[in-house]
Design an enzyme around this catalytic site. Structure first.
Site, PDB file in Angstrom:
ATOM      1  N   GLN A 115       0.815  -1.217   0.000  1.00  0.00           N
ATOM      2  CA  GLN A 115       0.000   0.000   0.000  1.00  0.00           C
ATOM      3  C   GLN A 115       0.848   1.266   0.000  1.00  0.00           C
ATOM      4  OE1 GLN A 115      -2.545  -0.485   3.416  1.00  0.00           O
ATOM      5  NE2 GLN A 115      -3.385  -2.410   2.657  1.00  0.00           N
ATOM      6  N   HIS A 125      -1.451   0.629   5.707  1.00  0.00           N
ATOM      7  CA  HIS A 125      -2.166   1.623   6.513  1.00  0.00           C
ATOM      8  C   HIS A 125      -1.400   2.942   6.667  1.00  0.00           C
ATOM      9  CE1 HIS A 125      -4.764  -1.722   8.523  1.00  0.00           C
ATOM     10  NE2 HIS A 125      -4.682  -1.839   7.204  1.00  0.00           N
ATOM     11  N   GLU A 153     -16.422   2.123   7.762  1.00  0.00           N
ATOM     12  CA  GLU A 153     -17.217   3.150   8.428  1.00  0.00           C
ATOM     13  C   GLU A 153     -17.294   4.448   7.637  1.00  0.00           C
ATOM     14  OE1 GLU A 153     -16.022   1.830  13.013  1.00  0.00           O
ATOM     15  OE2 GLU A 153     -15.567   3.853  12.283  1.00  0.00           O
ATOM     16  N   TYR A 188     -12.943   7.776  17.994  1.00  0.00           N
ATOM     17  CA  TYR A 188     -13.797   6.978  17.116  1.00  0.00           C
ATOM     18  C   TYR A 188     -13.667   5.476  17.346  1.00  0.00           C
ATOM     19  CZ  TYR A 188     -15.430  11.253  15.291  1.00  0.00           C
ATOM     20  OH  TYR A 188     -16.055  12.481  15.225  1.00  0.00           O
TER      21      TYR A 188
END
Length: 412
Positions: free
Chosen positions: A118, A180, A283, A293
């Site tokens: 990524q 990430h 989400e 969160y």
């Protein structure tokens, strides 16, 4: 802690509408399959605000036009005042589209980028006063596979190349692995910026003897956060934790897994973000200053093995999502529509799906609650969705033959 109420956050609705819908996760994750059908843990939930929907209707009346193809895993796009478009390619190139034609020569002056998995060159953003200062901002992965971070840099763009490049912010602590990085940038009305940062990766990746995803709850860490910065990378003095002794002063919100969609509702002064879950549990969040969160303490996600991450879906002091997708769509790219080409869409959100290979039209009511969804089929992994200055929607697809696609009313 009492959190300052910022002008663009007034009137935020508190009702929650969660829906459980379509397919799975992110780039090079173990379950990146369009056929996954895992049910959210405790998906019926004791939370009375949760509702579920197994199907999403196809949107009608949309014309799709491929503007450019042959892009190498494009990640983001941004318009210049003259109508030209900057496009990043994850492999490290910054491209420019002029008058509908892609310049075959990449823009010079891009920093050295860590690529793989990524990792790579990610977001591009233009300073709100670009016409005066010519500043362009880039986010990218820097370092090695064993020790890396997300960096934010800015440079001067003369129409051909970048110069005077400065690294103005970087994530600490460093992490291992190629997962990430987060990386979405969004400018607020006061010319400060929000920058989304991922939690560092999936198990078994660790930091200081615990799973690295726990960093999302560590307020001394920049991992798993949205940070708010001035345009030079310095910390605004009205950030929610700027006077806290136990928190990184750049933090705007925390408890995030991996945000790749970030946008602003200029009509109702609301900040929206889409966040990747793992095995389900993606989400849509209404983001407020200083709030937690929940990741990974509360989540609708499961481990990629299928085991529960936690039994908790909600907890006092943590903000519930507005929308949950299980199985995951892998949301990436998010636009708030305020144009005049689709009057019936004004005030709605458009979220790209990597695994669902579509754009989700999310219909909101006046209070910011999710009313309905429709799927605009694209047929490739959708990495970014943006509203153009002329009120159309543009989509980037994540492929080695990536496309730039324009969406407009059929027959328009």
């Amino acid at each position: 802690m009492k959190v300052k109420t910022y002008g663009w956050m007034k009137g935020v609705g508190s009702a929650i509408a969660l829906l459980a819908i379509a397919s799975c996760s992110v780039t090079q994750q173990p379950n990146a399959s369009t056929t996954a059908q895992t049910t959210a843990p405790n998906s019926s939930s004791s939370n009375p605000s949760v509702s579920e929907s197994g199907n999403v209707a196809a949107a009608q009346g949309i014309q799709k036009t491929t503007v450019v193809e042959g892009l190498d895993h494009p990640w983001s796009l941004a318009w210049l005042p003259d109508g030209s478009m900057l496009i990043t390619e994850r492999s490290g190139q910054l491209r420019i589209l002029r008058n509908g034609q892609l310049d075959p020569t990449p823009i010079a002056g891009v920093p050295e980028v860590l690529t793989g998995g990524q990792a790579g060159l990610m977001d591009v953003s233009v300073h709100p006063r670009f016409a005066e200062n010519r500043l362009v901002y880039l986010t990218y992965s820097h370092g090695t596979e064993q020790a890396n971070r997300t960096r934010l840099a800015r440079a001067t763009f003369d129409g051909k190349s970048l110069s005077n490049l400065q690294v103005i912010f970087e994530v600490s602590p460093t992490k291992s692995g190629l997962q990430h990085f987060g990386s979405r940038i969004f400018w607020l009305p006061d010319s400060t910026m929000l920058l989304a940062i991922g939690d560092g990766g999936n198990p078994p990746i660790q930091l200081n003897g615990e799973l690295i995803r726990q960093q999302a709850q560590n307020r001394r860490s920049r991992l798993g956060k949205i940070v708010r910065l001035n345009d030079d990378g310095s910390i605004p003095q009205d950030n929610p934790f700027v006077k806290s002794t136990d928190a990184e002063p750049a933090i705007w919100s925390y408890g995030h897994r991996n945000i790749q969609g970030l946008t602003f509702d200029s009509v109702n002064n609301r900040i929206w973000a889409t966040e990747h879950g793992s095995q389900g549990g993606d989400e849509l969040n209404l983001v407020q200053a200083g709030e937690n969160y929940g990741w990974p303490i509360v989540t609708y996600s499961r481990e990629y093995s299928g085991e529960e991450i936690t039994k908790e879906r909600s907890r006092p002091g943590m903000v519930d999502p507005k929308l949950v997708w299980t199985p995951a769509i892998a949301p990436s790219g998010l636009a708030f529509y305020s144009g005049d080409k689709f009057p019936q869409w004004q005030g709605d959100l458009f979220a790209g799906g990597l695994v669902s290979q579509d754009v989700r039209h999310i219909d909101l009511d006046a209070q910011g609650n999710v009313v309905n969804q429709q799927a605009i089929e694209i047929g490739q992994r959708v990495r970014d969705v943006r509203q153009s200055p002329d009120g159309l929607l543009y989509v980037l697809t994540d492929d080695n033959n990536g496309q730039l696609i324009r969406l407009e009313p059929a027959g328009g």
